[in-house]
Design an enzyme around this catalytic site. Structure first.
Site, PDB file in Angstrom:
ATOM      1  CG  HIS A   1      -2.099  -0.352   0.798  1.00  0.00           C
ATOM      2  ND1 HIS A   1      -3.178   0.004  -0.013  1.00  0.00           N
ATOM      3  CD2 HIS A   1      -2.802  -1.763   1.609  1.00  0.00           C
ATOM      4  CE1 HIS A   1      -4.080  -0.738   0.105  1.00  0.00           C
ATOM      5  NE2 HIS A   1      -4.168  -1.662   0.852  1.00  0.00           N
TER       6      HIS A   1
ATOM      7  CB  CYS B   1       1.085  -4.575 -20.346  1.00  0.00           C
ATOM      8  SG  CYS B   1       1.125  -6.535 -19.976  1.00  0.00           S
TER       9      CYS B   1
HETATM   10  C1  PEP Z   1       3.388  -8.835 -15.635  1.00  0.00           C
HETATM   11  O1  PEP Z   1       3.807 -10.068 -15.179  1.00  0.00           O
HETATM   12  O2  PEP Z   1       4.426  -7.929 -15.991  1.00  0.00           O
HETATM   13  C2  PEP Z   1       2.005  -8.263 -15.792  1.00  0.00           C
HETATM   14  C3  PEP Z   1       1.876  -7.093 -16.421  1.00  0.00           C
HETATM   15  O3  PEP Z   1       1.180  -8.877 -15.217  1.00  0.00           O
HETATM   16  P1  PEP Z   1       0.888  -9.196 -13.402  1.00  0.00           P
HETATM   17  O4  PEP Z   1       1.709  -7.885 -12.899  1.00  0.00           O
HETATM   18  O5  PEP Z   1      -0.426  -8.441 -13.136  1.00  0.00           O
HETATM   19  O6  PEP Z   1       1.501 -10.288 -13.074  1.00  0.00           O
END
Ligand code: PEP
Ligand code: MG
Length: 567
Positions: A195, A492
């Site tokens: 957090h 992402c």
């Molecule tokens: C990642 O693994 O980079 C991703 C975008 O997914 P998460 O952070 O939700 O595992």
């Protein structure tokens, strides 16, 4: 993680989770509420009825106080306060405590023990759920303070702005932070996903978590906090003073104009990572060109049962409606590891990060994925958003083909995969030949390439997307996309939110970047200062570097605008 000496004073190295460089006096969080005597009896003169009533009233007072603070807060802070207020009024917790009171235990001991049991259960679930245990313990301390008639634990008062130091911060505390009074945050616990980290980022506060020995930082000690480098220096000297002064003089970042591009006009759509409707609306307001990652599991965390069709359709619709006519990439449920969903995750797995998570749950709990795709298709049909769908944790070409077939059966025409398991990056050409796009999840790709649990603060240096090994796999994945006939590859993971690394990713041929909405403005500002050719040169520098630290250093040295913007 580590402390050393420096001409200026002690240097603590932790994990930087909020950029910025400031100097100020330390104020420590007050001591936490002490535990009541175990199984203490009802206070003299009290009855089970009066004690139960006292407990209920205390819980209600705490909830009301948190709700009032939520009303005067905004955004993420308000959401955290509201959630904590809900927990203070949580019937299950009060019922469990009430049962103990009925056996003759004092209200203080009863709520203490009941909350302990709930927190232990959450901790046993690990990951995201374990972080919720802090919320329960925070509520407990507030209720006990109320019962004792002493002030609630919380942010200290001070006449001048200060650097807040703590073991860890409870969500309600972080949410109550006033950025006009708090210059920076330093905690010895917590991780990049705690957090403290989330709130610090959303408030734009410099912050360092997982810093060792913060106990040595006593009230009034002057410290320099560098939230980009993850460094805290006690008794700063001229060098740190100059760095803080330069930060104070930084050029304000322009708001994101809604079109990511390099200096020579090479378009790089900048998209948002969102966890639900409210998030999506905020991202649209921040100018995001669409959603590059909808973490659908965030819509359903903590649910005991699979969400029904209608519930799913409306959750997805909310996100699609925030982006009419624009792209929304939906990721199918990524349950497991740090995000367990009780209806999909086997909580007894010895090694959850390497377990049945993401796309793999389609084998252990068949049907959930197909039903989710049907709900996505229905929501997509009722909106104008351009809906793409991808599966997390795909490891083989066969899995990619199976997922594409499931999407086709649901009437979803743009299937994709996340590349976050190293095998998918290595075989990118064959994996991507089965789908229409790929998105690299650098958070997981880094943890798996480096064999370093992404949640562990002591491994933060390994768990760094600047690791040249990770960057080589990004390049290989992009090349695989080209060989597969021009399958676009985006990123992402958190790497896309680091403005310097974003430039490197573009130089490696990444087509789109998706990030938390706060990163849109810094990433677009820095990207617009380099040509595509220059981004390629910087990518080559990073690929050739012998270490993550060196890659970061070399590239940052070539991007003077980072300094100008205080990034
Ligand atoms: C990642 O693994 O980079 C991703 C975008 O997914 P998460 O952070 O939700 O595992
Ligand atoms: Mg992932």
């Amino acid at each position: 993680m580590m402390s050393t000496h420096h001409p200026s004073g002690t240097v603590l190295r932790g994990v930087g989770v909020g950029a910025g460089r400031v100097i100020g006096p330390v104020r420590r969080m007050p001591h936490p509420i002490t535990a009541p005597e175990e199984g203490a009896p009802l206070p003299a003169g009290a009855t089970v009825e009066s004690e139960t009533e006292r407990l209920g009233a205390a819980a209600q007072a705490v909830a009301a106080n948190l709700r009032a603070r939520a009303a005067s807060a905004s955004g993420d802070a308000a959401a955290v306060l509201k959630a904590t207020a809900l927990m203070a009024g949580d019937k299950t917790l009060l019922k469990a405590a009430g049962k103990l009171v009925a056996t003759g235990t004092s209200a203080e001991s009863a709520i203490w023990e009941a909350a302990e049991a709930v927190a232990l259960q959450l901790e046993a679930l690990g990951g995201y759920m374990a972080e919720r245990a802090t919320d329960v313990l925070d509520v407990r301390a507030r209720i006990v303070a109320e019962l004792r008639g002493i002030p609630a634990p919380g942010i200290p008062e001070a006449d001048e702005p200060f650097v807040l130091c703590a073991e860890d911060l409870a969500p309600a505390d972080t949410a109550a932070l006033d950025p006009a009074r708090v210059l920076a945050l330093v905690t010895s616990a917590g991780g990049p996903q705690s957090h403290t980290a989330i709130i610090a980022r959303s408030m734009g506060l410099p912050a360092v978590v997982a810093a060792p020995e913060t106990a040595g930082l006593t009230d009034g000690t002057q410290v320099f906090v560098d939230g980009s480098a993850g460094v805290v220096i006690a008794d700063p000297g001229p060098e740190e003073e100059a760095a803080a002064a330069a930060y104070a003089q930084r050029t304000p970042l322009p708001a994101f104009g809604g079109m990511g591009a390099t200096a020579d006009g090479h378009r790089v759509p900048l998209l948002a990572n969102v966890g639900g409707g409210a998030d999506a609306r905020a991202a649209a307001e921040a100018g995001a060109e669409g959603v590059g990652l909808l973490r659908t599991e965030f819509c359903f965390l903590g649910r005991e049962k699979e969400p029904g069709h209608e519930l799913q359709v409306s959750a997805y619709r909310e996100v699609f409606d925030a982006f009419p006519g624009q792209k929304v990439v939906v990721r199918t449920l990524d349950a497991g590891a740090d995000k367990p969903l009780p209806f999909l995750t086997d909580s007894t797995e010895p090694n959850p990060a390497l377990g049945v998570r993401g796309y793999r749950t389609d084998v252990s709990v068949p049907g959930v994925l197909a039903r989710q795709l049907a709900a996505i298709a229905e929501a997509a049909g009722a909106s104008t958003a351009e809906v793409w769908v991808m599966a997390p944790m795909v490891s083989t070409p066969a899995e990619a083909a199976d997922f594409a077939a499931l999407c086709a059966a649901a009437g979803l025409r743009t299937p994709g995969v996340m590349v976050e398991v190293p095998s998918a990056a290595v075989l990118a050409r064959s994996v991507l030949a089965n789908v229409r796009f790929a998105s690299i999840g650098t958070n997981d790709l880094t943890q798996y390439v480096m064999a370093a649990d992404r949640q562990l603060a002591p491994l933060a240096a390994l768990n760094d997307p600047w690791q040249p090994a990770v960057l080589h796999l990004v390049r290989h994945t992009v090349e695989g996309g080209v060989q597969a006939g021009g399958v676009p590859v985006g990123v992402c993971g958190e790497a896309a939110a680091d403005p310097a690394l974003a430039v490197v990713l573009v130089g490696l041929g990444v087509a789109t970047l998706s990030m938390n909405r706060r990163a849109l403005s810094p990433v677009s500002a820095v990207l617009s200062t380099v040509t595509l050719e220059r981004a390629r040169e910087l990518a080559a520098l990073a690929l050739d570097a012998p270490s993550a630290a060196e890659a970061r250093k070399r590239v940052r040295a070539e991007l003077p605008d980072l300094e100008r913007f205080g990034l």
